[in-house]
Design a protein around this motif. Structure first.
Motif, short mmCIF file in Angstrom:
data_model
loop_
_atom_site.label_atom_id
_atom_site.label_comp_id
_atom_site.label_asym_id
_atom_site.label_seq_id
_atom_site.Cartn_x
_atom_site.Cartn_y
_atom_site.Cartn_z
N PHE A 167 -25.90 92.82 52.01
CA PHE A 167 -25.81 91.89 50.88
C PHE A 167 -25.17 92.55 49.67
O PHE A 167 -24.42 91.91 48.94
CB PHE A 167 -27.18 91.31 50.55
N SER A 168 -25.45 93.81 49.46
CA SER A 168 -24.86 94.53 48.34
C SER A 168 -23.34 94.58 48.48
O SER A 168 -22.61 94.33 47.53
CB SER A 168 -25.44 95.94 48.28
N ARG A 169 -22.87 94.90 49.67
CA ARG A 169 -21.43 94.96 49.94
C ARG A 169 -20.81 93.57 49.81
O ARG A 169 -19.74 93.41 49.25
CB ARG A 169 -21.19 95.55 51.33
N ARG A 170 -21.51 92.57 50.31
CA ARG A 170 -21.01 91.19 50.24
C ARG A 170 -20.83 90.75 48.79
O ARG A 170 -19.80 90.16 48.45
CB ARG A 170 -21.98 90.27 50.97
N PHE A 171 -21.80 91.03 47.94
CA PHE A 171 -21.68 90.64 46.54
C PHE A 171 -20.61 91.46 45.82
O PHE A 171 -19.93 90.95 44.93
CB PHE A 171 -23.02 90.71 45.82
N PRO A 213 -14.03 89.50 54.61
CA PRO A 213 -15.38 89.94 54.99
C PRO A 213 -16.49 88.98 54.55
O PRO A 213 -17.59 89.05 55.10
CB PRO A 213 -15.54 91.29 54.27
N VAL A 214 -16.23 88.11 53.59
CA VAL A 214 -17.31 87.25 53.08
C VAL A 214 -17.07 85.77 53.35
O VAL A 214 -17.83 84.92 52.88
CB VAL A 214 -17.51 87.45 51.55
N ARG A 215 -16.07 85.43 54.11
CA ARG A 215 -15.73 84.01 54.27
C ARG A 215 -16.71 83.21 55.11
O ARG A 215 -16.71 82.01 55.08
CB ARG A 215 -14.32 83.84 54.82
N ASP A 229 -16.44 80.32 41.71
CA ASP A 229 -17.32 80.12 42.86
C ASP A 229 -16.51 80.30 44.15
O ASP A 229 -16.11 79.31 44.78
CB ASP A 229 -17.97 78.74 42.80
N PRO A 230 -16.23 81.54 44.54
CA PRO A 230 -15.37 81.79 45.70
C PRO A 230 -15.87 81.20 47.02
O PRO A 230 -15.07 80.82 47.86
CB PRO A 230 -15.31 83.32 45.79
N ARG A 231 -17.18 81.12 47.18
CA ARG A 231 -17.69 80.58 48.45
C ARG A 231 -17.45 79.07 48.53
O ARG A 231 -17.17 78.55 49.61
CB ARG A 231 -19.16 80.91 48.60
#
Length: 135
Positions: free
Chosen positions: A7-11, A132-134, A77-79
């Motif tokens: 989660f740290s890497r994702r954020f 990586p976060v898509r 809001d990228p997501r």
């Protein structure tokens, strides 16, 4: 199931993605302002010819401002706006390829290679932090 590091890497990737989108928006706004208010300055700096009619530059400036606004919306809001990011990635990479192709074999258009490099760097930056976060 998911670790704290995941989660740290994702954020971190989301923050970096937002930063690249804001950088793209700033670049587009700066280019639009130059095209609208001082096209001869940009043409002189980049050693590029100006079109005969300023209408074409104004139209391009308007499109760049719309693009910058979409970048800022996606950066907030990228997501939620991942579709905009996918279009931004493909658009930046396409523009980089077109600019590089236009400059190929044309020493008088050498500055287009710099612009192509900027678009390539932004497109790859968006992709590196979005992929990586898509999910």
């Amino acid at each position: 199931m998911f670790s704290r590091a995941f989660f740290s890497r994702r954020f971190l990737y989301l923050r970096l993605l937002a930063a690249t989108l804001v950088a793209g928006a700033v670049l587009d706004v700066a280019l639009a302002a130059c095209l609208f208010w001082a096209p001869e300055v940009g043409a002189r700096l980049l050693d590029l010819p100006l079109p005969g009619e300023t209408f074409y530059l104004w139209l391009l400036a308007a499109f760049l401002l719309v693009l910058a606004a979409l970048y800022l919306i996606a950066a907030a809001d990228p997501r939620r706006y991942s579709g905009v990011i996918a279009v931004a990635i493909s658009g930046r990479l396409l523009i980089a390829a077109l600019l590089a192709a236009a400059a190929a074999g044309r020493p008088d258009l050498f500055a287009l290679r710099w612009l192509a490099g900027c678009d390539l760097a932004l497109g790859l930056g968006h992709a590196a932090f979005w992929l990586p976060v898509r999910s």
